[in-house]
Design a protein around this motif. Structure first.
Motif, short mmCIF file in Angstrom:
data_model
loop_
_atom_site.label_atom_id
_atom_site.label_comp_id
_atom_site.label_asym_id
_atom_site.label_seq_id
_atom_site.Cartn_x
_atom_site.Cartn_y
_atom_site.Cartn_z
N GLY A 138 0.82 -1.21 0.00
CA GLY A 138 0.00 0.00 0.00
C GLY A 138 0.85 1.25 0.00
O GLY A 138 2.07 1.19 -0.16
N VAL A 139 0.18 2.36 0.21
CA VAL A 139 0.84 3.67 0.19
C VAL A 139 0.24 4.51 1.31
O VAL A 139 -0.97 4.49 1.54
N TYR A 140 1.11 5.25 2.02
CA TYR A 140 0.65 6.17 3.04
C TYR A 140 0.38 7.55 2.43
O TYR A 140 1.16 8.02 1.58
N ALA A 141 -0.68 8.20 2.91
CA ALA A 141 -0.90 9.60 2.57
C ALA A 141 0.13 10.45 3.30
O ALA A 141 0.52 10.13 4.43
N THR A 142 0.57 11.53 2.68
CA THR A 142 1.57 12.38 3.32
C THR A 142 0.97 13.25 4.41
O THR A 142 1.71 13.85 5.20
N SER A 143 -0.35 13.32 4.48
CA SER A 143 -1.03 14.01 5.58
C SER A 143 -2.43 13.41 5.71
O SER A 143 -2.83 12.57 4.90
N GLY A 144 -3.16 13.87 6.70
CA GLY A 144 -4.49 13.34 6.92
C GLY A 144 -5.57 14.11 6.19
O GLY A 144 -6.72 14.16 6.66
#
Length: 355
Positions: free
Chosen positions: A302-308
């Motif tokens: 997967g991939v993390y978002a750089t912010s919420g």
């Protein structure tokens, strides 16, 4: 042969903690479970094959969360007996039971209503919020005393381990929850869904942040399927939001297999759904927080978002969709039930030998 008795807060919903207990029943061959309440029609069918002992009468089991002021006393009078050792699944109640044998407490999270009050109290009326705030110091003392009686404490993630330390001053052992395919055979939901869609699986509660997942999918140009109790409230097919509510395991399996991406937008202690989806080859796009730091491997599963924010989560969706399903599936295999049961079994045998 060691006879194991299971315990759980209450069996009145379909959730990650309940799925863990169902996997325990299968993995350990346990036949008994003790809970505050049980509603067979509202939780996993696997429990129907067990001897379930519930403290709260069936007629009142649907109101269990409204019974908060009385639950500490009910839990303290709930006796767990009939075995050599107990394995308790707790998000706030099962560790308070009265155990007549050594017991291992598997903590999904210290009670949110005591230690993450801002999340929990969003769902309460003003009067109930005030009452809970006033009683919190006393309730915390009783909660800590109950946890200290455990023969051993296990955390479901590093995040939870830190929360246990902060709440109780206790160290714990991390054993990730067991993750199995939610069904062997997939069945499409009764409603037609678009060819490409994102999925979010979570009860519509504040800390689950379902609305952020919906906004991110829209920004990414994807329809979104929301699954879980309460998701019917956001159902709006014309705008690309399909709130299906509760679905069968076979239907959930179908949705996982056909989704382009699974979204994780809430403050999760572990993040079970992204691994369930991974076993079907579906990548995740999540916030970079909580249990997702352990259940998602960036660039692999997967991939993390750089912010919420919705825009950054939308960007992560785009990157996640390019990942190789075979590699995603291989990552999910690392969390299968056999490894989980083997680790817990070793711990349980150590507990029995020390007792």
């Amino acid at each position: 042969m060691t006879e194991l008795v299971l315990a759980h807060d209450y069996l009145v919903q379909v959730g990650g903690a309940e799925r863990v207990v169902a996997e325990w029943a299968a993995g350990f061959g346990a036949t008994q479970i003790v809970a505050l309440a049980y509603r067979p029609e509202k939780t996993f069918e696997a429990f129907r094959d067990l001897e379930v002992r519930a403290s709260i009468p069936v007629a009142m089991s649907g109101q269990v969360e409204r019974m908060l002021p009385a639950l500490p006393a009910i839990a303290a009078r709930t006796t767990v007996s009939g075995g050599d050792v107990a394995l308790a699944s707790s998000s706030g109640w099962a560790h308070r039971f009265r155990y007549e044998m050594p017991h291992v407490v598997y903590v999904h999270s210290p009670a949110r209503w005591l230690y993450a009050a801002d999340d929990y109290r969003l769902r309460l009326s003003r009067v109930r919020r005030a009452g809970l705030a006033l009683s919190t110091p006393v309730l915390r003392r009783g909660d800590a005393e109950a946890m200290a009686r455990a023969t051993a404490v296990v955390a479901n993630s590093e995040v939870t381990r830190e929360r246990i330390r902060a709440a109780y001053g206790l160290d714990s052992i991390v054993v990730h929850p067991p993750v199995e395919p939610v069904a062997t055979d997939a069945a499409p939901p009764t409603r037609d869904l678009p060819d490409g869609f994102a999925v979010v699986v979570a009860r519509d509660r504040g800390y689950k942040n379902v609305r952020l997942a919906v906004d991110a999918a829209r920004e990414a140009g994807l329809a979104i399927v929301a699954i879980g109790a309460g998701s019917e409230a956001i159902d709006d097919p014309k705008s690309g939001v399909h709130g299906l509510g509760r679905v069968s395991d076979a239907e959930l399996c179908w949705v996982y297999r056909h989704a382009s991406v699974v979204l994780g937008a809430g403050r999760e202690d572990f993040g079970l759904t992204v691994l369930e989806a991974a076993l079907e080859g579906t990548p995740a796009a999540t916030i970079a927080a909580g249990g997702y730091l352990e259940t998602v491997r960036p660039g692999v599963s997967g991939v993390y978002a750089t912010s919420g924010t919705a825009s950054d989560l939308a960007e992560a969706i785009g990157f996640a969709r390019a990942l190789d399903p075979a590699v995603v599936r291989e990552w999910g295999q690392r969390f299968r039930r056999d490894a989980h049961v083997a680790r817990l079994d070793r711990l349980i045998h150590e507990v029995v030998q020390r007792a």
